[in-house]
Design an enzyme around this catalytic site. Structure first.
Site, PDB file in Angstrom:
ATOM      1  N   SER A   1      38.956  36.993  23.855  1.00 35.03           N
ATOM      2  CA  SER A   1      38.029  38.004  24.358  1.00 35.03           C
ATOM      3  C   SER A   1      38.090  39.299  23.547  1.00 35.03           C
ATOM      4  O   SER A   1      37.696  39.331  22.392  1.00 35.03           O
ATOM      5  CB  SER A   1      38.336  38.256  25.843  1.00 35.03           C
ATOM      6  OG  SER A   1      37.344  39.033  26.452  1.00 35.03           O
TER       7      SER A   1
ATOM      8  N   ASP B   1      34.945  40.957   9.502  1.00 36.71           N
ATOM      9  CA  ASP B   1      33.578  41.014   8.972  1.00 36.71           C
ATOM     10  C   ASP B   1      33.339  42.270   8.148  1.00 36.71           C
ATOM     11  O   ASP B   1      32.582  42.244   7.171  1.00 36.71           O
ATOM     12  CB  ASP B   1      32.565  40.960  10.118  1.00 36.71           C
ATOM     13  CG  ASP B   1      32.275  39.543  10.568  1.00 36.71           C
ATOM     14  OD1 ASP B   1      32.941  38.614  10.066  1.00 36.71           O
ATOM     15  OD2 ASP B   1      31.395  39.359  11.425  1.00 36.71           O
TER      16      ASP B   1
ATOM     17  N   LYS C   1      36.605  32.922  23.282  1.00 32.53           N
ATOM     18  CA  LYS C   1      35.834  33.404  24.425  1.00 32.53           C
ATOM     19  C   LYS C   1      34.859  34.461  23.928  1.00 32.53           C
ATOM     20  O   LYS C   1      35.248  35.582  23.615  1.00 32.53           O
ATOM     21  CB  LYS C   1      36.737  33.992  25.505  1.00 32.53           C
ATOM     22  CG  LYS C   1      35.970  34.515  26.722  1.00 32.53           C
ATOM     23  CD  LYS C   1      36.912  35.085  27.765  1.00 32.53           C
ATOM     24  CE  LYS C   1      36.120  35.651  28.939  1.00 32.53           C
ATOM     25  NZ  LYS C   1      35.311  36.839  28.537  1.00 32.53           N
TER      26      LYS C   1
END
Length: 452
Positions: A296, A307, A321
């Site tokens: 999460s 990224d 998740k």
């Protein structure tokens, strides 16, 4: 997950639609809804009148609500007064119990993570374990709330858990002593000039705790740490706003995460607030450690830094998740925890099911149960790494030192006294990344495209 109110007016609108016959295309749908409600009430009345034992109206209604939400996804749930109180204490980072984060998996209780320095963690309970019995009593088929309530209790009392661990032939028992769980959300240390920040959860104090950890590390290193290791292993997640705040601490620009709801226009994007503070680590090398217990909010941080090319992610594939839950109060002491959106990384990836793939696969060789884990998961992790590896391992080896992943065996680890192979590898890798020659090589190396 953010404890915010989203679309509360939607419930009012739905009630108005159901309160009157509406002419037009929606009329047939309303008629179908009425028939379904009539059928529900018919079943409710028949159970009340004819069930073998007298039943409680509240229990029947709660069962109906639980069943409705269970048909959606594992993370949507109704919280009565008792559940709501437990949720608040857990989110605040102070509660009684064993220190486990669990979820239901096909009727069984599955461990997501054991929080550091808790009875469960000290007993060696691991992500992926299944709890089948409590004090010898089978809990298969109980609701998650029922199982959690049984595991919680008076501090100082003991409870025996029966564990089924994939890769082991037989179940085994573990006896734990309940404690007041005061989770230290953020811990820091300096090892060989490298700052290590261990984040155990994302609750209200997490962001300020990380800022303090960076300040402490800079003080210990005279303002010049070689780099940072952000340890998110066995971190079950928590509040979305804290994941955003922590990511922002290490970024000076760019998107952190976006969440997208049911409607195309229902998109929220969150960006680093460079004008507010910028990157508090001043561009120092960063490695993020993840494993199957990283879930999460922990995955949001790892994916954002990955990224944005701000950090190298090391370890094993995370939990996966990728949904956002919103807490919708229904009264002063009850609430609906509803999945309202999916979150996406800056490059547009969803980590739902697949998780965050590490740039460098580093198994936890110091774990005595490592060899007993299912090989299918190991093979799957390696296959993804071949497709998504972001860092050329040869670049990290240009200092003529052998890669410790392949030069070190479990037997050799015992001789060196290394009790946490992944952390030791991360610290040594930071030292290599701090080498100016390695930095030049990394900056000039092409970055392979990442699959979305």
């Amino acid at each position: 997950m953010r404890k915010i109110l989203l679309r509360t007016g939607g419930f009012v609108a739905a009630a108005l639609v159901l309160s009157a016959a509406v002419a037009g295309p929606a009329a047939s749908d309303d008629a179908t809804d009425y028939k379904q409600f009539d059928q529900f009430m018919a079943v409710f009345e028949r159970v009340k009148a004819d069930y073998v034992d007298k039943v409680d109206d509240k229990a029947l209604i709660k069962g109906a609500i639980d069943g409705m939400l269970a048909s959606l996804d594992p993370h949507s749930s109704y919280m009565d007064a008792h559940d709501f109180k437990n949720m608040q204490s857990t989110t605040d980072g102070n509660y009684g119990g064993l220190g486990l984060t669990v979820q239901m998996d096909e009727g069984a209780v599955k461990v997501i993570a054991a929080s550091e320095d808790t009875p469960a963690f000290k007993a060696g309970i691991k992500s992926g374990d299944y709890i089948t019995n409590l004090d010898g009593n089978l809990i298969y088929g109980d609701s998650l709330d029922q199982s959690v309530d049984k595991m919680r209790g008076t501090p100082g009392t003991k409870i025996r858990l029966t564990i089924v661990r994939p890769g082991r032939d037989k179940p085994f028992d573990v006896t734990l002593t309940r404690e007041i769980i005061n989770i230290q959300l953020v811990k820091s240390q300096v090892k060989n000039g490298v700052g290590i920040i261990k984040i155990n959860g994302f609750s209200k104090p997490t962001g300020p705790g990380v800022e303090k950890a960076i300040a402490d590390i800079e003080k210990q290193t005279g303002g010049h740490p070689l780099g940072y290791v952000i340890d998110l292993r066995n971190n079950p997640g928590g509040l979305l706003d804290q994941a955003i705040e922590v990511s922002d601490i290490f970024l000076d620009h760019g998107e952190i995460v976006s969440q997208r709801g049911r409607e195309k226009a229902d998109i929220e994007r969150y960006f680093a607030e460079s004008k507010v503070r910028g990157d508090l680590t001043h561009g120092a090398p960063i490695l993020v450690l993840v494993d199957a217990g990283s879930a999460s909010a922990a995955e949001i941080v790892a994916a954002a830094l990955q990224d944005q090319r701000r950090a190298i992610v090391v370890g094993e594939r995370s939990f996966g998740k990728g949904s956002v839950q919103t807490l919708l109060p229904l009264s002063d002491d009850t609430a609906l925890r509803l999945t309202t959106a999916r979150y996406y990384t800056p490059s547009g990836r969803s980590v739902q099911e697949g998780g965050v793939e590490p740039d460098i696969l580093v198994p936890q060789l110091s774990d005595p149960d490592y060899k007993d884990r299912p090989r299918l998961r190991e093979a799957d992790l390696k296959r993804h790494l071949l497709n998504q590896a972001k860092v050329d391992n040869s670049i990290l080896e240009n200092d003529a030192k052998s890669d410790p992943r392949f030069a070190t065996t479990p037997d050799e680890l015992k001789k060196t006294g290394v009790d946490d192979f992944q952390l030791d590898y991360a610290v040594r890798t930071i030292a290599r990344l701090a080498n100016p020659a390695v930095q030049v090589a990394m900056n000039s190396a092409p970055v392979p495209p990442r699959k979305h």
